[in-house]
Motif scaffolding. Structure first.
Motif, PDB file in Angstrom:
ATOM      1  N   SER B  37     -14.556 -99.097 -91.252  1.00 37.11           N
ATOM      2  CA  SER B  37     -13.402 -98.210 -91.370  1.00 37.11           C
ATOM      3  C   SER B  37     -12.907 -98.093 -92.797  1.00 37.11           C
ATOM      4  O   SER B  37     -12.111 -97.223 -93.103  1.00 37.11           O
ATOM      5  CB  SER B  37     -12.248 -98.732 -90.497  1.00 37.11           C
ATOM      6  OG  SER B  37     -12.617 -98.699 -89.151  1.00 37.11           O
ATOM      7  N   LEU B  38     -13.364 -99.009 -93.657  1.00 37.55           N
ATOM      8  CA  LEU B  38     -12.904 -98.948 -95.032  1.00 37.55           C
ATOM      9  C   LEU B  38     -13.647 -97.876 -95.821  1.00 37.55           C
ATOM     10  O   LEU B  38     -13.258 -97.518 -96.921  1.00 37.55           O
ATOM     11  CB  LEU B  38     -13.107-100.301 -95.723  1.00 37.55           C
ATOM     12  CG  LEU B  38     -12.085-101.365 -95.334  1.00 37.55           C
ATOM     13  CD1 LEU B  38     -12.489-102.697 -95.931  1.00 37.55           C
ATOM     14  CD2 LEU B  38     -10.720-100.963 -95.856  1.00 37.55           C
ATOM     15  N   ALA B  42      -9.506 -94.307 -95.995  1.00 38.18           N
ATOM     16  CA  ALA B  42      -8.367 -93.453 -95.651  1.00 38.18           C
ATOM     17  C   ALA B  42      -7.479 -94.248 -94.733  1.00 38.18           C
ATOM     18  O   ALA B  42      -7.660 -94.251 -93.526  1.00 38.18           O
ATOM     19  CB  ALA B  42      -8.874 -92.190 -94.948  1.00 38.18           C
ATOM     20  N   LEU B  43      -6.545 -95.021 -95.287  1.00 37.09           N
ATOM     21  CA  LEU B  43      -5.700 -95.784 -94.399  1.00 37.09           C
ATOM     22  C   LEU B  43      -4.246 -95.440 -94.626  1.00 37.09           C
ATOM     23  O   LEU B  43      -3.861 -94.810 -95.593  1.00 37.09           O
ATOM     24  CB  LEU B  43      -5.954 -97.281 -94.584  1.00 37.09           C
ATOM     25  CG  LEU B  43      -5.839 -97.847 -95.995  1.00 37.09           C
ATOM     26  CD1 LEU B  43      -4.454 -98.338 -96.279  1.00 37.09           C
ATOM     27  CD2 LEU B  43      -6.802 -99.013 -96.119  1.00 37.09           C
ATOM     28  N   LEU B  48       0.422-100.236 -94.652  1.00 31.86           N
ATOM     29  CA  LEU B  48      -0.033-101.265 -95.575  1.00 31.86           C
ATOM     30  C   LEU B  48       1.153-101.868 -96.316  1.00 31.86           C
ATOM     31  O   LEU B  48       1.292-103.085 -96.415  1.00 31.86           O
ATOM     32  CB  LEU B  48      -1.051-100.683 -96.564  1.00 31.86           C
ATOM     33  CG  LEU B  48      -1.658-101.673 -97.555  1.00 31.86           C
ATOM     34  CD1 LEU B  48      -2.421-102.753 -96.819  1.00 31.86           C
ATOM     35  CD2 LEU B  48      -2.585-100.961 -98.525  1.00 31.86           C
ATOM     36  N   LYS B  49       2.017-101.001 -96.830  1.00 32.89           N
ATOM     37  CA  LYS B  49       3.174-101.501 -97.587  1.00 32.89           C
ATOM     38  C   LYS B  49       4.079-102.352 -96.703  1.00 32.89           C
ATOM     39  O   LYS B  49       4.568-103.402 -97.106  1.00 32.89           O
ATOM     40  CB  LYS B  49       3.972-100.317 -98.173  1.00 32.89           C
ATOM     41  CG  LYS B  49       3.654-100.069 -99.639  1.00 32.89           C
ATOM     42  CD  LYS B  49       4.611 -99.078-100.262  1.00 32.89           C
ATOM     43  CE  LYS B  49       4.153 -97.669 -99.892  1.00 32.89           C
ATOM     44  NZ  LYS B  49       4.822 -96.618-100.664  1.00 32.89           N
ATOM     45  N   PRO B 143      -7.251 -97.266 -83.202  1.00 31.68           N
ATOM     46  CA  PRO B 143      -6.412 -98.442 -83.415  1.00 31.68           C
ATOM     47  C   PRO B 143      -6.905 -99.292 -84.580  1.00 31.68           C
ATOM     48  O   PRO B 143      -6.112 -99.929 -85.267  1.00 31.68           O
ATOM     49  CB  PRO B 143      -6.519 -99.225 -82.107  1.00 31.68           C
ATOM     50  CG  PRO B 143      -7.200 -98.370 -81.149  1.00 31.68           C
ATOM     51  CD  PRO B 143      -7.872 -97.278 -81.874  1.00 31.68           C
ATOM     52  N   ILE B 144      -8.232 -99.306 -84.792  1.00 26.96           N
ATOM     53  CA  ILE B 144      -8.762-100.149 -85.866  1.00 26.96           C
ATOM     54  C   ILE B 144      -8.278 -99.647 -87.218  1.00 26.96           C
ATOM     55  O   ILE B 144      -7.770-100.402 -88.042  1.00 26.96           O
ATOM     56  CB  ILE B 144     -10.297-100.171 -85.819  1.00 26.96           C
ATOM     57  CG1 ILE B 144     -10.733-100.664 -84.457  1.00 26.96           C
ATOM     58  CG2 ILE B 144     -10.837-101.018 -86.939  1.00 26.96           C
ATOM     59  CD1 ILE B 144     -11.928-101.523 -84.434  1.00 26.96           C
ATOM     60  N   ARG B 145      -8.410 -98.339 -87.417  1.00 23.75           N
ATOM     61  CA  ARG B 145      -8.039 -97.806 -88.713  1.00 23.75           C
ATOM     62  C   ARG B 145      -6.522 -97.867 -88.920  1.00 23.75           C
ATOM     63  O   ARG B 145      -6.038 -98.214 -89.982  1.00 23.75           O
ATOM     64  CB  ARG B 145      -8.523 -96.368 -88.829  1.00 23.75           C
ATOM     65  CG  ARG B 145      -8.244 -95.734 -90.175  1.00 23.75           C
ATOM     66  CD  ARG B 145      -9.134 -94.540 -90.365  1.00 23.75           C
ATOM     67  NE  ARG B 145     -10.514 -94.952 -90.518  1.00 23.75           N
ATOM     68  CZ  ARG B 145     -11.408 -94.289 -91.239  1.00 23.75           C
ATOM     69  NH1 ARG B 145     -11.051 -93.180 -91.842  1.00 23.75           N
ATOM     70  NH2 ARG B 145     -12.644 -94.699 -91.336  1.00 23.75           N
ATOM     71  N   TYR B 146      -5.771 -97.569 -87.861  1.00 21.31           N
ATOM     72  CA  TYR B 146      -4.324 -97.461 -88.010  1.00 21.31           C
ATOM     73  C   TYR B 146      -3.630 -98.811 -87.983  1.00 21.31           C
ATOM     74  O   TYR B 146      -2.734 -99.094 -88.754  1.00 21.31           O
ATOM     75  CB  TYR B 146      -3.769 -96.562 -86.913  1.00 21.31           C
ATOM     76  CG  TYR B 146      -2.283 -96.407 -86.969  1.00 21.31           C
ATOM     77  CD1 TYR B 146      -1.456 -97.026 -86.038  1.00 21.31           C
ATOM     78  CD2 TYR B 146      -1.684 -95.663 -87.967  1.00 21.31           C
ATOM     79  CE1 TYR B 146      -0.084 -96.897 -86.091  1.00 21.31           C
ATOM     80  CE2 TYR B 146      -0.312 -95.519 -88.038  1.00 21.31           C
ATOM     81  CZ  TYR B 146       0.480 -96.143 -87.085  1.00 21.31           C
ATOM     82  OH  TYR B 146       1.840 -96.013 -87.154  1.00 21.31           O
TER      83      TYR B 146
END
Lengths: 244, 261, 267
Positions: B37-38, B42-43, B48-49, B143-146
Motif C-alpha cells: 500500500s505504500l 497515497a495516504l 498520519l498527523k 482499511p489497510i491504506r486508510y
C-alpha cells in the motif's frame, strides 16, 4: 418493605436520578419502565448498595442502605437475588456451579448445593446443560440460568433487570410464566425492570415509570395505559407523536 | 494410560505450534500488504498527523521517566564494576554503551509496546467488534491504506524519535545518579562518554528502534483487526499483541546485533 | 478520561486525571489492605489458586524461554565483543555474566516479560468481568471481589515469578554459553563459573523476584477493577496494566539495585 426518600444520583454533570420517592410493599410485583438510559438499572443498583446514592435515604425493611458500610451492605444484600441485564454468569464456571455459587458462599456444603442447583435448573428447563460453560449457551438459556442463580437461595426480594430483553415472543412468555410461578411459591417481593411494557403490564401488580430522572408515574399496573401524564401515555402506547 | 497422556501432550504442542504459525503468518501477510500500500504513496496525511501526535507526544512523559530510571539502573550496574577496578574514568562509557546499543532501544520499545501498541490493538479491536471496519469496506475505503498504514508509519517514526530522546535522558539520568551516588563529577562522566562512544553506537540502537517500531505496529494491527468475541476478545487481543511484540523485539534484537556494525 | 483541561493534557496517557486520583488511591489502599489480610488468613480456594498458578506459570514458560534465551545470547555477544576489544581475555566474562544475571537481568527482564503477559492477562480477565457485571454479581452473592479475584493471583504470582526467573536464567545461560563457544570459542567449563556469585547477589535477586511478583498482580488487578465501559474499557484497562506494571518493575529495580549496592558493598 422498600422505601426511597429524595434519592438522587449524578455522574459528573449528568443528573441521572433526581428526587425519587417510592414505596414498594412486601410481596408485591413492582414493574419499572422508562426510555433507554433513564436510570432504571441504576435505581436497582442503588437499592442493593452496589452504587452509592448522592443523597436521600433508601430503606430495605429496617436497614438504611444509604448509611451502611461495606460489611453492613453485604448483610443487606443477602436478602436480595438479582438478575443482571446480560446475565453476568461467571464465565470461568460451569452452569451448575454458577447456580450453586450463592449457596456455597452462604455455607451450604458443596454436594448439597450442587444438588439443589440441579433441581433448580430442571425447574427452569435447563436440565442437560449443567456442565456447560456460559459461553456455550444461547441468550434465552443464559437468562434462565441467571434466573436460577438469582432465586436459588429463595431470597425475600428479587430484582429482574430486563428478564426478557432480546428474546423471541415464545421464550418471553415462558420466562414470565416462570417468574409468576416463582413468586406464587415464595411470596417474595419482586422488582422487574423492562423495556417490554406490554409483557410487564400483565406480570406486574404495580408499575412505575422513570423519565428525566424522576418517577413520573407510580400506581397499579392495570391503570398505566390510561394515565393522565402525556409522556406516560405516549410511551405505554408506543405512539410516535407526543412529548418524547 | 501412558499413551493417552502422551498423545494429549503432543496434541497440545501441535496446537500451540499451529497457533504460533498462524499468527506469525498473519503478521507477515499484513506486512506485505502494508508495504504494497505504500507504493504508490497515497495516504491520509491527516490520519498520519493525528497518530504522530497521539503516539509520540503523549508517550513522552512515560518514556522520559522510564529512561531516567533506566539510566540510573545502568549506572549502578556499571558502578559495581568500576568500583571493583577503580576505573571511574570508564563509567560514562559503560553506561553509554549499554544504553545506546541494547538497553535503551529494548526498554523504550517495551514501554512503547505497552503504551501505544496495546492502545492501538484496543482501538482497532473495539472498531472490529463494533463492525466499523466492515463499515469502511462497505464505503469502498481500503482499511489497510486508510487505517493501518498511517498507524504503522507513525509508530515507526515515533519510536525512533522517542528512542533518541530516551537515550539522551538515560545518559543524563546516569550522569546525575553518578554524581549523587558515586561522587563522579559530570566532566569525568562526559569525557569518558564522549571519548569512547562513536556515532555508530547510537546509530546501532536507532536502527533497532525502527525495526522494533515496525514489529510493534504490525503485531498490534494484526491482533486488533482479528478480534473475535466482544469485550473479552479485545482483552485477549491486547494480551496477545504485547506478547507477540515482546518476542518480536527480542528476536529482532538478536539478529540485528549480529547484522548491524 | 476527557482531555479538555490543559493540565490533564500534560499527563494524558497516564491514568492521573485530576478527578481520578482520589478514586485510585482509595482503591489502591483497599487492594493493599485486603490482599494482605486475605493472603494471610482468608478463605482459601485451592482450585482457584492452582488454576492461577497454571495460568501464570505454565502458560508463560515458552514466552520466558524465548525472550530470555535471546537476551542471554545478545548479552553474551555484546559483552564478549567489548571485553575482547579491551583486554582480549575472555576467561572472566562467564563468571560476571552469571553474577549479573542472578542479581539484575534475570529477575528484572523476566519481570518485564511477565508484566507484559501476566499483567495484561489479569487486567483483561478482571476488566471484562467488571464490564459484564460479573463483579457486581459476585458482590450480590456476598463475595468481596478483591479477596476472591486478586488474592489467588497475588499468591500464584509470588510463587511463580521466582520459579520462572530461575528457569529464564537457566535458558539464558545455556544459550549464552553456546554463543560464547560458537562465536568466541570460549570453553563452556570456563564460561560457566558459578564461584563469583556471592550470597548478596542471591539475596538481591530473590528480593527482586518477590517484589516484582507482588507488584504485578496488585497493579494490574487495580487497573482491571477500574475498567468501565464495554470493550473499550477493557482495552484501556489492559493497556494501563501493561504500562503501569512495567514502570513499577523498573522503579523497584532501581530502588532495590541501589539498596543492594550500598548495603552489600561486595567486591
Amino acid at each position: 418493605m422498600i422505601r426511597c426518600q429524595g434519592v438522587r444520583k449524578a455522574f459528573g454533570d449528568r443528573k441521572v436520578l433526581e428526587d425519587i420517592d417510592l414505596e414498594i410493599a412486601q410481596g408485591t410485583i413492582w414493574g419499572l419502565v422508562g426510555p433507554g438510559a433513564s436510570g432504571k438499572s441504576l435505581l436497582c443498583k442503588l437499592l442493593t448498595g452496589l452504587q452509592p446514592a448522592d443523597g436521600g435515604h433508601i430503606f430495605i425493611g429496617p436497614d438504611e442502605v444509604s448509611a451502611l458500610d461495606e460489611n453492613g451492605l453485604m448483610r443487606v444484600r443477602a436478602h436480595f437475588g438479582m438478575l443482571f441485564q446480560n446475565g453476568a454468569l461467571f464465565d470461568f464456571m460451569t452452569v451448575e456451579r454458577n447456580v450453586a455459587f450463592p449457596l456455597v458462599r452462604a455455607g451450604v456444603p458443596e454436594a448439597e448445593a450442587l444438588e439443589r442447583a440441579r433441581v433448580r435448573l430442571r425447574a427452569v428447563g435447563l436440565s442437560g446443560s449443567e456442565s456447560k460453560l456460559p459461553s456455550e449457551l444461547s441468550g434465552g438459556m443464559k437468562k434462565r440460568a441467571a434466573i436460577a442463580r438469582a432465586t436459588i437461595a429463595r431470597p425475600p426480594i428479587v430484582i429482574y433487570d430486563e428478564p426478557t430483553a432480546g428474546l423471541d415472543p415464545v421464550t418471553t412468555s415462558k420466562i414470565y410464566d416462570l417468574l409468576r410461578a416463582d413468586h406464587a411459591q415464595t411470596g417474595s417481593t419482586v422488582i422487574a425492570v423492562s423495556s417490554d411494557v406490554d409483557g410487564l403490564r400483565s406480570f406486574a401488580r404495580e408499575m412505575g415509570m422513570l423519565h428525566g430522572g424522576r418517577l413520573i408515574w407510580n400506581g397499579p399496573a392495570a391503570a398505566i395505559g390510561d394515565a393522565d401524564h402525556p409522556v406516560v401515555r405516549q410511551f405505554v402506547r408506543g405512539e410516535l407523536e407526543g412529548p418524547l | 494410560m501412558n499413551g493417552g497422556a502422551a498423545t494429549l501432550v503432543l496434541e497440545r504442542i501441535g496446537a500451540g505450534v499451529l497457533a504460533i504459525a498462524r499468527e506469525a503468518g498473519g503478521i507477515g501477510v499484513l506486512c506485505g500488504r502494508v508495504v504494497r500500500s505504500l507504493v504508490p504513496p497515497a495516504l491520509d496525511a491527516r490520519e498520519l498527523k493525528l497518530h504522530l501526535y497521539k503516539m509520540g507526544v503523549r508517550s513522552v512523559p512515560i518514556v522520559v521517566l522510564t529512561a531516567f530510571f533506566t539510566g540510573g539502573i545502568m549506572l549502578i550496574q556499571s558502578g559495581i564494576f568500576v568500583r571493583r577496578f577503580g576505573a571511574y574514568g570508564l563509567l560514562g562509557w559503560g553506561v553509554g554503551y549499554a544504553v545506546f546499543r541494547e538497553i535503551g532501544p529494548i526498554l523504550i520499545a517495551l514501554m512503547f509496546s505497552g503504551r501505544v501498541g496495546a492502545n492501538n490493538t484496543a482501538e482497532l479491536g473495539t472498531m472490529t467488534v463494533t463492525e466499523q471496519i466492515d463499515g469502511l469496506r462497505a464505503l469502498a475505503i481500503d482499511p489497510i491504506r486508510y487505517l493501518l498504514v498511517p498507524r504503522v508509519l507513525a509508530m515507526m517514526i515515533m519510536l525512533f524519535c522517542l528512542t533518541l530522546i530516551g537515550d539522551l535522558v538515560a545518559i543524563l539520568g546516569g550522569a546525575i545518579m553518578g554524581k549523587l551516588l558515586l561522587g563522579v563529577d559530570f566532566w569525568t562522566f562526559y569525557n569518558s562518554f564522549a571519548d569512547n562512544l562513536k556515532t555508530q553506537d547510537l546509530a546501532h540502537g536507532l536502527w533497532k528502534s525502527i525495526a522494533f517500531g515496525g514489529i510493534i505496529a504490525l503485531s498490534s494491527c494484526h491482533f486488533g483487526v482479528s478480534v473475535r468475541g466482544g469485550a473479552v476478545g479485545v482483552g485477549r487481543a491486547v494480551n496477545a499483541a504485547v506478547v507477540a511484540a515482546a518476542v518480536g523485539i527480542m528476536l529482532l534484537d538478536y539478529f540485528l546485533t549480529y547484522l548491524l556494525p | 478520561m476527557r482531555p479538555d483541561r490543559p493540565a490533564k493534557r500534560l499527563l494524558f496517557g497516564t491514568p492521573w486525571g485530576v478527578s481520578a486520583i482520589s478514586l485510585h488511591f482509595e482503591l489502591a489502599r483497599r487492594i493493599a489492605a485486603q490482599t494482605a489480610r486475605g493472603a494471610l488468613r482468608g478463605r482459601r480456594e485451592p482450585g482457584e489458586l492452582v488454576r492461577q498458578m497454571y495460568q501464570i506459570g505454565n502458560r508463560s514458560l515458552l514466552f520466558v524461554a524465548v525472550t530470555l534465551g535471546f537476551i542471554g545470547m545478545v548479552l553474551v555477544y555484546q559483552t564478549c565483543l567489548q571485553v575482547n576489544r579491551i583486554t582480549g581475555d575472555l576467561s572472566q566474562v562467564g563468571g560476571e555474566i552469571v553474577k549479573i544475571l542472578t542479581h539484575e537481568f534475570g529477575p528484572t527482564l523476566t519481570a518485564m516479560m511477565l508484566a507484559t503477559r501476566v499483567g495484561a492477562g489479569i487486567a483483561a480477565e478482571i476488566g471484562s468481568m467488571m464490564v459484564t457485571e460479573q463483579v457486581d454479581a459476585l458482590r450480590m452473592c456476598g463475595v468481596e471481589p478483591i479477596e476472591y479475584l486478586i488474592v489467588p493471583r497475588f499468591l500464584a504470582s509470588l510463587a511463580m515469578t521466582g520459579i520462572l526467573t530461575v528457569f529464564g536464567v537457566a535458558v539464558a545461560l545455556a544459550l549464552g554459553t553456546l554463543t560464547a563457544y560458537a562465536s568466541f570459542h570460549v570453553n563452556p567449563h570456563i564460561f560457566l563459573d558459578f564461584d563469583r556469585v556471592r550470597f548478596g547477589d542471591l539475596v538481591t535477586g530473590i528480593l527482586k523476584c518477590i517484589a516484582y511478583g507482588a507488584a504485578i498482580p496488585l497493579v494490574s488487578g487495580h487497573c482491571g477493577l477500574m475498567a468501565r465501559g464495554g470493550s473499550e474499557g477493557v482495552g484501556q484497562a489492559t493497556t494501563r496494566a501493561v504500562i503501569a506494571s512495567s514502570f513499577v518493575v523498573i522503579v523497584l529495580d532501581f530502588g532495590l539495585a541501589g539498596l543492594s549496592y550500598f548495603l552489600l558493598q561486595q567486591p
